[in-house]
Motif scaffolding. Structure first.
Motif, short mmCIF file in Angstrom:
data_model
loop_
_atom_site.label_atom_id
_atom_site.label_comp_id
_atom_site.label_asym_id
_atom_site.label_seq_id
_atom_site.Cartn_x
_atom_site.Cartn_y
_atom_site.Cartn_z
N THR A 1 18.44 45.98 39.73
CA THR A 1 17.87 45.05 38.83
C THR A 1 19.04 45.11 37.83
OG1 THR A 1 16.53 46.44 37.64
CG2 THR A 1 15.63 45.10 39.72
N GLY A 2 19.17 43.67 37.13
CA GLY A 2 20.05 43.76 36.06
C GLY A 2 20.38 42.39 35.52
N SER A 3 21.63 42.39 34.86
CA SER A 3 21.90 40.90 34.17
C SER A 3 23.36 40.57 34.84
CB SER A 3 22.03 41.02 32.98
OG SER A 3 20.78 41.31 32.28
N ALA A 4 23.53 39.25 35.09
CA ALA A 4 24.98 38.88 35.70
C ALA A 4 25.80 38.14 34.83
CB ALA A 4 24.38 37.81 36.77
N LEU A 5 27.06 38.47 34.73
CA LEU A 5 27.94 37.87 33.67
C LEU A 5 29.21 37.36 34.70
CD1 LEU A 5 28.16 41.01 31.23
CD2 LEU A 5 26.86 38.86 30.97
N ARG A 6 29.76 36.41 34.16
CA ARG A 6 30.81 35.74 34.99
C ARG A 6 32.03 36.63 34.70
NH1 ARG A 6 31.26 29.15 34.74
NH2 ARG A 6 29.24 28.76 35.38
N THR A 7 32.92 36.71 35.69
CA THR A 7 33.97 37.65 35.66
C THR A 7 35.22 36.86 34.83
OG1 THR A 7 34.97 36.96 37.78
CG2 THR A 7 33.62 39.07 37.86
N GLY A 8 36.34 37.40 34.67
CA GLY A 8 37.24 36.61 33.82
C GLY A 8 38.01 35.93 34.79
N ARG A 9 38.74 34.90 34.40
CA ARG A 9 39.67 34.22 35.50
C ARG A 9 40.76 35.08 35.90
NH1 ARG A 9 37.14 30.70 37.77
NH2 ARG A 9 39.16 29.70 38.68
N ASP A 10 41.32 35.96 35.26
CA ASP A 10 42.30 36.52 35.93
C ASP A 10 41.75 37.63 37.00
OD1 ASP A 10 44.35 35.62 33.94
OD2 ASP A 10 44.19 37.61 32.84
N GLU A 11 40.52 38.32 36.98
CA GLU A 11 39.86 38.89 37.99
C GLU A 11 39.69 37.95 39.09
OE1 GLU A 11 36.21 42.08 38.43
OE2 GLU A 11 36.71 41.03 36.45
N THR A 12 39.19 36.80 38.51
CA THR A 12 38.71 35.86 39.86
C THR A 12 40.07 35.64 40.75
OG1 THR A 12 36.84 35.01 38.92
CG2 THR A 12 38.03 33.49 40.34
N ALA A 13 40.95 35.31 39.98
CA ALA A 13 42.43 34.94 40.62
C ALA A 13 42.98 35.79 41.47
CB ALA A 13 43.36 34.55 39.56
N ALA A 14 42.65 37.14 41.11
CA ALA A 14 43.22 38.41 41.91
C ALA A 14 42.62 38.59 43.07
CB ALA A 14 43.27 39.83 40.83
N TYR A 15 41.31 38.25 42.91
CA TYR A 15 40.54 38.33 44.36
C TYR A 15 40.82 37.35 45.23
CZ TYR A 15 36.91 37.96 47.44
OH TYR A 15 36.15 37.64 48.88
N PHE A 16 40.70 36.13 44.41
CA PHE A 16 41.14 35.01 45.41
C PHE A 16 42.57 35.03 46.18
CE2 PHE A 16 42.43 30.31 46.10
CZ PHE A 16 41.19 29.89 46.68
N ARG A 17 43.31 35.67 45.57
CA ARG A 17 44.65 35.84 46.38
C ARG A 17 44.50 36.76 47.59
NH1 ARG A 17 45.95 31.49 44.89
NH2 ARG A 17 46.53 31.05 42.68
N THR A 18 43.35 37.66 47.50
CA THR A 18 43.42 38.43 48.73
C THR A 18 42.40 38.03 49.79
OG1 THR A 18 41.00 39.51 48.04
CG2 THR A 18 43.22 40.32 47.00
N ARG A 19 42.01 36.79 49.68
CA ARG A 19 41.02 36.24 50.74
C ARG A 19 42.03 35.50 51.85
NH1 ARG A 19 35.88 34.09 49.26
NH2 ARG A 19 36.23 32.26 50.30
N PRO A 20 41.72 35.31 53.12
CA PRO A 20 42.18 34.96 53.97
C PRO A 20 42.53 33.30 53.77
CG PRO A 20 40.32 36.09 54.77
CD PRO A 20 40.24 36.25 53.52
N HIS A 21 43.70 32.80 54.27
CA HIS A 21 44.02 31.49 53.94
C HIS A 21 42.64 30.61 54.24
CE1 HIS A 21 46.70 28.08 53.61
NE2 HIS A 21 46.29 27.47 54.54
N GLY A 22 42.17 30.64 55.22
CA GLY A 22 40.98 29.92 55.53
C GLY A 22 39.80 29.76 54.66
#
Length: 230
Positions: A124-145
């Motif tokens: 249990t806890g609280s949710a905070l949005r990640t920064g755009r740099d962290e989001t972009a870094a993960y997005f680049r690791t996702r498969p193309h599809g």
């Protein structure tokens, strides 16, 4: 006496009659790590090894429970993508129901249901949005599809048909063929769940399960460990 034809559907078993006896081995406070994230890493390692052996499917799958501004709850299964001392991270469409819930009400619960191991972890806890740099870094690791899918799906909204979704994906596939960089959707990103409590649940015989919960001490980074009755 009535006759049963072979073609008659077999009735499902009664839920009350479905029982599984859990393991005898339990967990004790002195065997746990000093903090919950270190202990989670230990159990997650065990779960990942069980997956390698074919005994568990997707150990990073977790049930995310949220509530909207009126307190109406909803749950769904999401994949954990990272964890560290700061918390647990997952990614989603920021226009989805869970994201709207978390924007209105940041309190959240996570459940890792590792049933074949007779283990669960409840956060249990609280949710905070990640920064755009962290989001972009993960997005680049996702498969193309999967990158295209993040654009194609208006998550949690009503659509007319599957064909509508497939058409949107096909159009994106033509615009961004394999090998071409897909931009990060502005409406897509991560949430980090900062834990306030983390419970480690181990199934035991006779339904006398072990439940050990870390609770964050108010105003500090320390944790209190307590045992709960099953």
């Amino acid at each position: 006496m009535s006759r049963v034809n072979a073609s008659d559907p077999v009735p499902p078993p009664e839920p009350a009659a479905m029982r599984r006896h859990y393991r005898a081995e339990g967990i004790t406070p002195d065997a746990l790590a000093a903090d919950p994230m270190t202990q989670f890493a230990r159990w997650f390692h065990d779960a990942a090894r069980a997956e390698e052996q074919g005994a568990l499917y997707e150990p990073n799958a977790m049930v995310v429970a949220t509530a909207d501004a009126e307190g109406r709850p909803s749950t769904r299964t999401v994949l954990l993508k990272a964890y560290d001392d700061r918390g647990f991270v997952f990614f989603t469409n920021y226009e989805s129901r869970k994201a709207r819930d978390l924007t209105a009400q940041p309190y959240v619960s996570l459940l890792f249901p590792w049933h074949p191991m007779a283990r669960q972890v409840i956060v249990t806890g609280s949710a905070l949005r990640t920064g755009r740099d962290e989001t972009a870094a993960y997005f680049r690791t996702r498969p193309h599809g999967s990158q295209l899918g993040a654009w194609a799906s208006p998550q949690s909204t009503v659509i007319g048909s599957r064909a509508e979704l497939d058409t949107a994906y096909a159009e994106l596939e033509r615009r961004y063929p394999e090998g071409e960089q897909v931009p990060v959707p502005p409406h897509w990103g991560g949430f980090r769940v900062v834990p306030q409590s983390v419970e480690f649940w181990q199934g035991r015989e006779n339904r006398l399960h072990d439940r050990l919960r870390y609770v964050r001490e108010p105003g500090s980074d320390g944790w209190r460990l307590e045992r709960l009755a099953p």
